[in-house]
Structures are given as structure tokens and as C-alpha cells.
Design a protein around this motif. Structure first.
Motif, PDB file in Angstrom:
ATOM      1  N   THR A 114      59.170 -30.388   0.629  1.00 18.12           N
ATOM      2  CA  THR A 114      59.870 -31.110  -0.433  1.00 18.12           C
ATOM      3  C   THR A 114      60.110 -30.170  -1.613  1.00 18.12           C
ATOM      4  O   THR A 114      59.258 -29.326  -1.916  1.00 18.12           O
ATOM      5  N   PHE A 115      61.300 -30.326  -2.260  1.00 20.98           N
ATOM      6  CA  PHE A 115      61.624 -29.555  -3.450  1.00 20.98           C
ATOM      7  C   PHE A 115      61.800 -30.503  -4.637  1.00 20.98           C
ATOM      8  O   PHE A 115      62.101 -31.698  -4.459  1.00 20.98           O
ATOM      9  N   THR A 116      61.626 -29.958  -5.833  1.00 18.90           N
ATOM     10  CA  THR A 116      62.050 -30.724  -7.009  1.00 18.90           C
ATOM     11  C   THR A 116      63.571 -30.772  -7.010  1.00 18.90           C
ATOM     12  O   THR A 116      64.236 -29.806  -6.632  1.00 18.90           O
ATOM     13  N   GLY A 163      46.544 -32.713   0.184  1.00 14.37           N
ATOM     14  CA  GLY A 163      47.127 -32.422   1.488  1.00 14.37           C
ATOM     15  C   GLY A 163      48.476 -31.745   1.400  1.00 14.37           C
ATOM     16  O   GLY A 163      49.229 -31.745   2.383  1.00 14.37           O
ATOM     17  N   PHE A 164      48.820 -31.200   0.236  1.00 13.56           N
ATOM     18  CA  PHE A 164      50.047 -30.405   0.118  1.00 13.56           C
ATOM     19  C   PHE A 164      49.822 -29.289  -0.897  1.00 13.56           C
ATOM     20  O   PHE A 164      48.944 -29.371  -1.746  1.00 13.56           O
ATOM     21  N   GLN A 165      50.617 -28.219  -0.762  1.00 14.52           N
ATOM     22  CA  GLN A 165      50.496 -27.051  -1.612  1.00 14.52           C
ATOM     23  C   GLN A 165      51.870 -26.707  -2.189  1.00 14.52           C
ATOM     24  O   GLN A 165      52.895 -26.914  -1.536  1.00 14.52           O
ATOM     25  N   ALA A 166      51.886 -26.160  -3.425  1.00 13.96           N
ATOM     26  CA  ALA A 166      53.145 -25.890  -4.116  1.00 13.96           C
ATOM     27  C   ALA A 166      53.323 -24.400  -4.377  1.00 13.96           C
ATOM     28  O   ALA A 166      52.355 -23.638  -4.432  1.00 13.96           O
ATOM     29  N   ARG A 223      62.960 -23.682  -8.536  1.00 16.48           N
ATOM     30  CA  ARG A 223      62.469 -25.010  -8.181  1.00 16.48           C
ATOM     31  C   ARG A 223      61.020 -24.899  -7.703  1.00 16.48           C
ATOM     32  O   ARG A 223      60.553 -23.822  -7.345  1.00 16.48           O
ATOM     33  N   ILE A 224      60.350 -26.027  -7.658  1.00 17.45           N
ATOM     34  CA  ILE A 224      59.001 -26.091  -7.088  1.00 17.45           C
ATOM     35  C   ILE A 224      59.134 -26.595  -5.652  1.00 17.45           C
ATOM     36  O   ILE A 224      59.733 -27.647  -5.398  1.00 17.45           O
ATOM     37  N   LYS A 225      58.591 -25.826  -4.731  1.00 19.26           N
ATOM     38  CA  LYS A 225      58.585 -26.191  -3.312  1.00 19.26           C
ATOM     39  C   LYS A 225      57.183 -26.684  -2.964  1.00 19.26           C
ATOM     40  O   LYS A 225      56.181 -26.024  -3.253  1.00 19.26           O
ATOM     41  N   ILE A 226      57.115 -27.854  -2.316  1.00 16.62           N
ATOM     42  CA  ILE A 226      55.826 -28.464  -1.980  1.00 16.62           C
ATOM     43  C   ILE A 226      55.769 -28.656  -0.462  1.00 16.62           C
ATOM     44  O   ILE A 226      56.625 -29.343   0.116  1.00 16.62           O
ATOM     45  N   ASP A 227      54.755 -28.046   0.168  1.00 15.18           N
ATOM     46  CA  ASP A 227      54.608 -28.102   1.629  1.00 15.18           C
ATOM     47  C   ASP A 227      53.353 -28.869   2.009  1.00 15.18           C
ATOM     48  O   ASP A 227      52.273 -28.659   1.434  1.00 15.18           O
ATOM     49  N   GLY A 228      53.480 -29.720   3.013  1.00 16.69           N
ATOM     50  CA  GLY A 228      52.303 -30.388   3.560  1.00 16.69           C
ATOM     51  C   GLY A 228      51.422 -29.384   4.275  1.00 16.69           C
ATOM     52  O   GLY A 228      51.911 -28.408   4.846  1.00 16.69           O
ATOM     53  N   THR A 229      50.126 -29.589   4.226  1.00 13.58           N
ATOM     54  CA  THR A 229      49.195 -28.659   4.872  1.00 13.58           C
ATOM     55  C   THR A 229      48.903 -29.039   6.319  1.00 13.58           C
ATOM     56  O   THR A 229      48.272 -28.266   7.043  1.00 13.58           O
ATOM     57  N   ARG A 230      49.378 -30.210   6.754  1.00 11.14           N
ATOM     58  CA  ARG A 230      49.154 -30.642   8.134  1.00 11.14           C
ATOM     59  C   ARG A 230      50.455 -31.173   8.718  1.00 11.14           C
ATOM     60  O   ARG A 230      51.261 -31.801   8.022  1.00 11.14           O
ATOM     61  N   THR A 231      50.638 -30.887  10.013  1.00  8.61           N
ATOM     62  CA  THR A 231      51.805 -31.415  10.717  1.00  8.61           C
ATOM     63  C   THR A 231      51.526 -32.837  11.183  1.00  8.61           C
ATOM     64  O   THR A 231      50.397 -33.309  11.173  1.00  8.61           O
ATOM     65  N   GLY A 232      52.594 -33.517  11.634  1.00 13.39           N
ATOM     66  CA  GLY A 232      52.450 -34.871  12.155  1.00 13.39           C
ATOM     67  C   GLY A 232      53.039 -35.922  11.240  1.00 13.39           C
ATOM     68  O   GLY A 232      52.957 -35.806  10.005  1.00 13.39           O
TER      69      GLY A 232
END
Length: 469
Positions: A107-109, A164-167, A178-187
Motif C-alpha cells: 500500500t502507498f500513501t 504486521g506491516f513495515q514502511a 510517498r510512504i510505501k507500506i508492505d505486509g510482513t506475511r503473505t495470505g
């Protein structure tokens, strides 16, 4: 202790005389020392053979019927799919098409900033902090962002929150960040929803959570495979832990056509265990020969002709050469050579294991007792079972014949050492006695010499013609 006075009067080399006499006195002890060395060498030899038989026992235990049954391998028809089979894996196969790989959410801002140090709270709306939203749209948590915080500060706050997410900050243009936010787990179950706060357009006195402040470019997704006929399987990761019982399948790429995973007997692994047993047996035979048979030009073997070791060697060979249930070990690639070694043909073994697994298993691992209709048929002990029993009899730490032989030599060596120690005391006393005797001799001779000189002087004075009357 008195010390000898080398030939001061007698002219004798008393030290050499004493040393020669002591060498004669020490001959029995020298023989004892030689016997001690021989006894200790025999104890060491028995333990070396014992170690080899313990290796046979370990290798044989790895070839029980259970271990053969548990030897599994999983193969796939493409490198894009890997599979691993555990000892409990069932033999079989399954075909499927990889439709999707598992993915974590990205996800992005929606908004961009001119620099990484620009304040995110400068605009009137939407307002920070970041609202964490559950699947039903309700706010469950808040990530507090202080007034005047920069993009760097926001990233730090998000990463410290532990949701459970990192930016991270991403530059999307010459002057846009922009700020990019990634989940730390798939699924699919590991997706997240974020929002900021703005005025409710339908009620200016109220606020709503604005999820449009963030743009999701990759939704969290399960891995999905199509098993055919509308049957599908999903996994939150790219690994399907038990697609077949005991078999884990990992996908790494979508496939255009079916992939087949086949689980079967791992013949190469079993052949490797048989080879390990053969190597252990040959190792024991070689060590026994080295300790019991003297070679031309070499010293006598430590355990020359030892009946216990010769017997064990013969039992090892007969264990392999004796038929099992009317079948020969040669049918699974095991044979004896003329020079008393064991050979193994892995190709013959794997071919027999594939063509007649029951026979191969019976020859190597044997069979258990079976009861049918109230009638019990005794099981058959295979080659591995026979070797295991023989090795245990020889190397058991409490009752093993080799262990007993080594301990017997240890006891004998202790008795011999005690005798050598006692001889040391006796020899020391004898040397002290001889030294004292020779010292006394020199002293006595010196006294006699002095007395002789005095007498000669006195006699000379009595008959001296020049002596005045």
C-alpha cells in the motif's frame, strides 16, 4: 643412601660394576614391562575391533523394516514446483495447475511530498494519526503521529507499531515522495486497512475515516492451485504443507499446464544405508585381519590367531552367505569375494526393490511374525537383523564378548603394573645395599693402606743404620 667412591683405593669402576649387577637383577622386571606393553596393546586392539562392531550395529539398526518403509522421495515434473516427503508420507501422486502465488499486501500513501523531511501534518485535511481498521470497517488501533512529523518520523512510528506491516520512503518522481507500506506475511487473511480522519461530508460536525488516503497496489493473496474439476486448494504461503499426507509442496511460479508430484520409495537412500552397512562390515573384517594375521616382513600381529576374533570374522561372513527364507543375498546385490570381503551392487538392489519389494525387504530387514486364521507364521530375520544381533553380542557395554576381553586385559595389566612397582622398590633397595657395600670396601681398603704405611714407617725406623743410639 651411601654413595660409591669409584676406585679411590681399589682402582675398581664400582659404578659400572653396580650398574651391571643391577641390570642382571632387573631382568625379571624387564620381562614384566614387555609383558605389560603386550597386554595393553591387546586391550587396545580389542577395543578397536569393538568400535567397528558398534558401527555395524548402528548401520544395521538403520535398515529395519520400519526405516525401509519410511524411506520416501517426492518428485515433480517441473523445477517451478518442489516437494519434500517425510517418513510418514503416503505413496501416490497428484496433478495440478498453479493459478496464483501467495502475496503480501503493498500500500502507498495517495499523497506525495516534496522531501523526506516535509511535514505530513501541515494540511488541514485529512488529519493524522493513522487509523488501523478491521475487516468490518471499525477502527481497532491508532498509530499516533506527532504534530510536525516528517515522512521519516512517520515511517519510524509505523515500523515501531508492530501491526504486521513495515514502511519505507519511495521516490516516485523528481520531487515526489510517498510512504510505501508492505505486509510482513503473505495470505489473504493477512491484509490490512488504513485510513486518516476527515470531516464527514454528510455531517460537517462529525468526522469519518478516509481510506482513500492510502492506495493498495497489491492485495494480500493466498497461493492457489487447481486440482481439476473445479477443485482448488489454497495456502497463505507458497507451501502447501500436506497436499498429500506427509508431503509438502512449494510453488514458485504460475504454470500454464499441469504439474505432477509423485511420492515413492527412496531407493537411493535405502541403497546408501545398505552400502554403509557393507562398509562397516568390511571395516570390521579388515581390522580383525590386521590384528590376527601377520604379514611377511612385519612384526607378529598383536592378536595373532586370536580364536575369539577369528570366530567373529567367520560369523560376519556366514551371516551374509547363509540363505534367508530360501533366497540368496546375491539377489539384492550382496556377495562375498575370494579375499573375504563383502561387495554391494546398488543397481541390482534398486532393481530388485522396484520389481519385488517384499523379497528385497525380507532379505535385508526380515519379516515379523504373522498370524492368519489363528495360525502364527514365525518371522524371518534379515541380513541387517542378523548383523545387528551379532554386533550387539560382541559390543554390548555390559555383556559384549569384546568388552569382556578388553576388560580382562585391563585387569591383567594392572596386576603386572603392581608387580613392576614392587620391583622398583626392591631394586632401589638392592642398589642401595650394593652401593653401601662397595663404599665400605673402599673405606676398609683405605684404612688398611693407611695402616700399612704406618707399619712400614715404624719398621723403617727400627732398622735404620743411621739412627743415633
Amino acid at each position: 643412601m651411601a654413595s660409591a667412591i669409584d676406585g679411590l683405593v681399589s682402582g675398581l669402576d664400582t659404578t659400572s660394576i653396580i650398574n651391571n649387577l643391577m641390570s642382571v637383577e632387573a631382568r625379571p622386571q624387564t620381562l614384566l614391562k614387555s609383558r605389560l606393553s603386550d597386554t595393553q596393546a591387546k586391550a587396545t586392539a580389542y577395543r578397536a575391533v569393538n568400535t567397528r562392531f558398534d558401527a555395524i550395529r548402528t548401520a544395521a539398526e538403520a535398515l529395519t523394516a520400519t526405516s525401509l518403509e519410511a524411506a520416501r522421495t517426492a518428485r515433480t515434473t517441473t523445477s517451478d514446483v518442489t516437494a519434500t516427503a517425510s517418513a510418514t508420507a503416503a505413496r501416490g501422486s497428484v496433478s495440478f495447475t498453479v493459478e496464483n502465488l501467495a502475496a503480501a499486501q503493498t500500500t502507498f500513501t495517495s499523497r506525495t511530498w516534496s522531501s523526506t523531511t516535509a511535514s505530513v501534518t501541515g494540511e488541514p485535511e485529512p488529519t493524522w494519526p493513522i487509523q488501523v481498521i478491521d475487516a468490518n470497517g471499525a477502527v481497532t488501533d491508532t498509530i499516533t503521529i506527532p504534530e510536525g512529523a516528517s515522512l521519516v518520523d512517520v515511517v519510524s512510528k509505523i515500523n515501531a507499531a508492530g501491526y504486521g506491516f513495515q514502511a519505507q520512503i519511495v521516490q516516485t518522481g523528481d520531487s515526489g515522495y510517498r510512504i510505501k507500506i508492505d505486509g510482513t506475511r503473505t495470505g489473504a487473511d493477512n491484509g490490512f486497512r488504513l485510513g486518516l480522519t476527515r470531516t464527514d461530508p454528510d455531517d460537517p460536525g462529525a468526522t469519518v475515516v478516509d481510506e482513500t488516503a492510502f492506495t493498495t497496489v497489491q492485495a494480500a493473496r493466498d497461493a492457489e492451485i487447481d486440482l481439476g474439476g473445479g477443485v482448488r486448494a489454497t495456502s497463505s504461503t507458497n507451501t502447501f504443507a500436506d497436499l498429500l499426507p506427509g508431503t509438502a509442496v512449494t510453488v514458485s511460479k504460475r504454470t500454464d499446464g499441469p504439474v505432477t508430484v509423485t511420492v515413492g520409495t527412496d531407493s537411493s537412500a535405502i541403497a546408501g544405508k545398505v552400502q554403509a552397512l557393507v562398509d562397516a562390515v568390511n571395516g570390521a573384517l579388515g581390522v580383525i585381519k590386521g590384528f590376527t594375521v601377520s604379514t611377511a616382513g612385519s612384526a607378529t600381529a598383536t592378536l595373532q590367531g586370536d580364536s575369539a576374533l577369528v570366530s567373529l570374522s567367520g560369523q560376519l561372513l556366514s551371516t551374509v552367505s547363509t540363505a534367508i527364507g530360501g533366497a540368496s543375498a546375491s539377489q539384492v546385490g550382496l556377495q562375498l569375494t575370494r579375499d573375504g570381503k563383502l561387495t554391494f551392487d546398488a543397481a541390482t538392489f534398486t532393481a530388485k526393490l522396484a520389481a519385488d519389494p517384499a523379497l528385497a525387504t525380507r532379505l535385508i530387514s526380515g519379516t515379523a511374525d504373522s498370524t492368519v486364521g489363528g495360525v502364527t507364521t514365525p518371522g524371518v530375520r534379515g541380513i541387517a537383523g542378523r548383523l545387528q544381533a551379532l554386533a550387539r553380542t560382541a559390543s554390548d557395554s555390559s555383556t559384549g564378548t569384546l568388552v569382556a576381553l578388553a576388560k580382562g586385559r585391563d585387569t591383567l595389566a594392572k596386576d603386572i603394573q603392581d608387580k613392576i612397582d614392587a620391583f622398583d622398590i626392591r631394586l632401589a633397595q638392592r642398589k642401595a645395599t650394593l652401593t653401601a657395600q662397595f663404599t665400605a670396601l673402599e673405606t676398609s681398603l683405605n684404612t688398611i693402606k693407611n695402616q700399612s704405611s704406618w707399619l712400614s714407617s715404624q719398621i723403617g725406623q727400627l732398622y735404620n743404620p743411621n739412627k743415633s743410639s
